[in-house]
Write an enzyme that holds these catalytic residues in place. Sequence first.
Site, PDB file in Angstrom:
ATOM      1  N   LYS B 196       0.844  -1.183   0.000  1.00  0.00           N
ATOM      2  CA  LYS B 196       0.000   0.000   0.000  1.00  0.00           C
ATOM      3  C   LYS B 196       0.883   1.237   0.000  1.00  0.00           C
ATOM      4  O   LYS B 196       1.572   1.511   0.984  1.00  0.00           O
ATOM      5  CB  LYS B 196      -0.901   0.011   1.230  1.00  0.00           C
ATOM      6  CG  LYS B 196      -1.791   1.269   1.251  1.00  0.00           C
ATOM      7  CD  LYS B 196      -2.257   1.551   2.634  1.00  0.00           C
ATOM      8  CE  LYS B 196      -2.566   2.993   2.960  1.00  0.00           C
ATOM      9  NZ  LYS B 196      -1.820   4.046   2.303  1.00  0.00           N
ATOM     10  N   GLY B 253       3.235   3.175  13.737  1.00  0.00           N
ATOM     11  CA  GLY B 253       4.009   1.962  13.981  1.00  0.00           C
ATOM     12  C   GLY B 253       3.588   1.283  15.270  1.00  0.00           C
ATOM     13  O   GLY B 253       3.430   0.059  15.341  1.00  0.00           O
ATOM     14  N   GLU B 270      10.031   0.795  10.491  1.00  0.00           N
ATOM     15  CA  GLU B 270      11.028   1.814  10.267  1.00  0.00           C
ATOM     16  C   GLU B 270      10.301   3.131  10.491  1.00  0.00           C
ATOM     17  O   GLU B 270       9.497   3.542   9.660  1.00  0.00           O
ATOM     18  CB  GLU B 270      11.599   1.664   8.852  1.00  0.00           C
ATOM     19  CG  GLU B 270      13.000   2.187   8.707  1.00  0.00           C
ATOM     20  CD  GLU B 270      13.011   3.646   8.335  1.00  0.00           C
ATOM     21  OE1 GLU B 270      12.918   3.937   7.132  1.00  0.00           O
ATOM     22  OE2 GLU B 270      13.074   4.493   9.251  1.00  0.00           O
ATOM     23  N   CYS B 304      13.243  10.400   7.468  1.00  0.00           N
ATOM     24  CA  CYS B 304      13.187   9.893   8.843  1.00  0.00           C
ATOM     25  C   CYS B 304      14.537  10.036   9.537  1.00  0.00           C
ATOM     26  O   CYS B 304      14.610  10.295  10.728  1.00  0.00           O
ATOM     27  CB  CYS B 304      12.743   8.439   8.851  1.00  0.00           C
ATOM     28  SG  CYS B 304      13.491   7.491   7.533  1.00  0.00           S
ATOM     29  N   GLU B 401       9.741  15.177  16.194  1.00  0.00           N
ATOM     30  CA  GLU B 401      10.117  15.116  14.794  1.00  0.00           C
ATOM     31  C   GLU B 401       9.244  16.088  14.006  1.00  0.00           C
ATOM     32  O   GLU B 401       8.025  16.013  14.052  1.00  0.00           O
ATOM     33  CB  GLU B 401       9.911  13.699  14.249  1.00  0.00           C
ATOM     34  CG  GLU B 401      10.442  13.523  12.836  1.00  0.00           C
ATOM     35  CD  GLU B 401      10.205  12.125  12.298  1.00  0.00           C
ATOM     36  OE1 GLU B 401       9.140  11.546  12.601  1.00  0.00           O
ATOM     37  OE2 GLU B 401      11.072  11.603  11.573  1.00  0.00           O
TER      38      GLU B 401
END
Lengths: 312, 491, 266
Positions: B196, B253, B270, B304, B401
């Site tokens: 996806k 995640g 990840e 990331c 982040e």
Amino acid sequence: MSQTLALPRALELPGGGRLPRLGAVDAVALEARAGELAKRSIKRESKVFALELAIRMMDLTTLEGADTPGKVKAMSAKAMHPDPGDPSVPSVAAVCVYPSLVSVARRALRGSGVKVASVATAFPSGQAPLDVKLADVRAAVDAGADEIDMVIDRGAFLSGRVGHVYEEVVAVKEACGDAHLKVILETGELGTYDAVRKASLVAIAGGADFIKTSTGKVSPAATLPVTLCMLEVIRDVHDETGLAIGMKPAGGIRTAKQAIQYLCVLHETLGPDWLTPDLFRFGASSLLNDVLLQLRKQRTGIYRSPDEFTID
Amino acid sequence: MGAVEKSRKDVLPAGSWDYASSLEGRDIVSFEERYGLFIGGEQVSPRSRSWFTTVSPSTEEPLAEVAQAGAKDVALAVGAAQEAFAPWSSWRPAERAKVLFRIARILQERARELAVAESLDGGKPIKESRDVDLPLAAAHFFYYAGWADKLEYAFPGRRPRPIGVAAQIVPWNFPLLMLAWKIAPALACGNTVVLKPAETTPLTALLFADVCRQAEVPPGVVNIVTGDGSTGAHLVRSEGIGKVAFTGSTEVGKAIQRELAGRDISLTLELGGKAANIVFEDCALDQAVEGIVNGIYFNQGHVCCAGSRLLVQESIHDQLVRKLKRRMSTLRVGDPLDKNTDVGAINSKAQLDRITELVQAGTDEGAELYQPPCRLPEKGWWFAPTVFTNVAQSHRIAQEEIFGPVLSVLTFRTPDEAVEKANNTMYGLSAGIWTEKGSRILWMADRLRAGVVWGNTFNRFDPASPFGGYKESGFGREGGRHGLEAYLRFE
Amino acid sequence: MTGRRLAVRKTYKLFIGGAFPRSESGRTLELEGYNVARASRKDAREAVVAARKAFGGWSAATAYNRGQVLYRLAETMETRAGAFAAACTGRREVARAIDRVVWYAGWADKLAQVLGSANPVAGPYFNFTIPEPTGVVAIVAPTEPALDGLVARLAPAVVGGNAVVVLASDDHPLAAIELAEAVATSDVPGGVVNVLTGLRSELAPVLAAHMDVNAIDVTGADGDVAALEVLAAENVKRVVRAREDRSPWEIASFMELKTVWHPIGR
């Protein structure tokens, strides 16, 4: 405690002022950055400006054992009128010759504004006693050279006698009188960018008006990364002291495309103030015709033939 | 003296030195008006009968309509993958390898077309999609193709076997490259996949379906289901999958990890990062500045492993920041298809809002903001390269982040302090170290709790080099021999 | 007048430094219906010079690049499958040889991960071991199978970055020259692969004794192998023999191992 290579304490800048830190240069990153800058594409209108600027920045050069007055006269004519078919094309900045041909060049260029640059100091090797090298400089200056391109003593540099290299530059600068001094580092012999940075600082400390990459007699001569390295030194000197030092890549620049890449590197490192023959020169011979060819192509929209331009 | 009188005539006429808009031609790619789901080797309309539009973030123009896969569609895709698994896993490995080699070659052949598509759909500069994303994607397939028939050498003493159907969810920051990171090892190990792509960047995955057609990938081995977060949730909840691989936010995640609890499905994650880029006083200064700039402004900071915290040794702070600001002023923000553009568009309005909010928090908390003067285009979503100085470890901009072109600068005095500050985060994806002293690079690398450590460089990727995080940046590794593990079971 | 068309016959020459010269000796051997060049010791010498010259660039290329070049060789061989089949036992052998090239191509960027290591020494040092190509490798190709036998020794030698000088099968040399033609059109830099046809009994001792050859593969040597080994000892050449049909350790036998130490400290 970080250990960086130290310059001899005797080194100081003309007029006082602190030298920037020696530091180090990472070769991989430097070369990658130069590669990135080489991909820049400039506007069509700017391209014409850049090509004309490249001509105005050129030191048209002949430094062969076989040079004769005839050869130098022909090259001087080309220097003044690079494209006889188009009088709007500007003259080059200078012609560059051996000391014995300076007076021929000077007579040929009289009244034109094109300068006479002469190599000196036992060019290209620099392997001669200092008094011989200084006599070489004085001969060129007396014959009427406006600019002197000296070579540093690479043997002294590579064996660690950096103070000696510095003192020679100081002595040559004095012998130049009013002539402006370019110091050739012969980057192709120095081995690393760290050494190029160090040699650049030493030359500037000694009084160089310009630092120059190469004699053109050794390969590799000028490259984009080594030029970027030297421009970064000039930038650091300017930041610390306000002094504006010039730079000249010489040897191996044969195409207009390359010339424009060098100008992009210059523009992005030092900004528009350095886009002038007073602070940047190209040491070249065959470059001129490719620039003329590209210039005519830009103006007419048609790809040209090298046959359309005179050899000298 | 060194200073030289400039002749007046050489002063640049205004605007005379200008970079061209050197546009990469758009015509090389042509999108369909509408893309179905890629299931069982065919484009199929979604059972959900639901579609959405994908737009170009640099212009807000619609590019194509894509399907919103619902639960039924996802089940069909998983079913196709299951059906294809038995024959695919019984192919001779050398022949599987050849399919992957073909894919690699086709990606090289169609690289320009795919790069333009990527820049249009995602907003990243063509310079990056052309020079980084596409070459690496092809290289990933090349690398893993070579492992397909050599697995017994990768795990001495163990008998590797494929798992079955791998469910893979990839993000919008490197759409095709992340697809390559997922699909190449999965297929090399004999698995089939349902992938996806991210909601805002489906197009290169759909073009990849066409690459599969050209490479003669057997139907059902690769299935692409487009949609939003709900599609991903359906996929993760599916029966019949043997493995989940997810790249995306830490928040999602964790949700996936919770969803898979008790289900005996292998998982790799990840996730996000807040990497420290650590600069010592004895670094190669100008190159360190390049590395810092690359570390946070490459791909608009949508990375990331971005070096979003600059930890600079206090003794060179001022000099470094001066050089950094000057370098930032030469960054060109603009049309992603312009070959001279350095920084492209922000991927979506939602992301732009998030960045704006955090930047506001930065100034509210007392950090000092700098942005070089920057003309941003009218349409589309854009954010100027930004740096904050006077940042404290506790500021939100030092902890959270941002996933945008925003750098936070902090200082340290000693290597120990640098390590402490670098590790003081829930994340642990990457770190950078800039010093000319080799032993210090190794000493720092030893102590940094990060899965990828870059010495005197940043944002370097290679299919042979394992990538993945510590702590809340995820687990599992992609790339290298180690990247095979996630896609195998061992008897 | 009948419409009979004469074939344009190929001249089979040596392959040295990316070019196809005749033997400097001018000698030929009639084999398989053609006058095949009979290489002399001087040709062998030139081949070693060419290999040495090419070694620097080939060993410095990225592993990824070497893998791609070998894969391209497989692509080229595939399109020439017909010509190859006529020069060996047939299509099955050709398919095996091509697949073997693909197999070895895939090892280029994985060797260091399987053959190398990071070593946990008892001290504050970072220590790693990496494989590196040994240099110029002489290969005495097996007589049979003429194509796949050669590929089975050539591919492992070249993928790791070595440059090779091949002595083709005595009786069936055409396959080796067809392979050279495929190599020449596949982005393999000139000099990385050199092929000499002729009498191996004459040429093998020259290469075995050559002081600038780093390794000699004697798998296909069917003469006095012991004598070759004595000659090889003169510069401590690595003497290599095939042990498995295909394996990364077949590559390893043409590689050196370098171990590097560096302190870890503030």
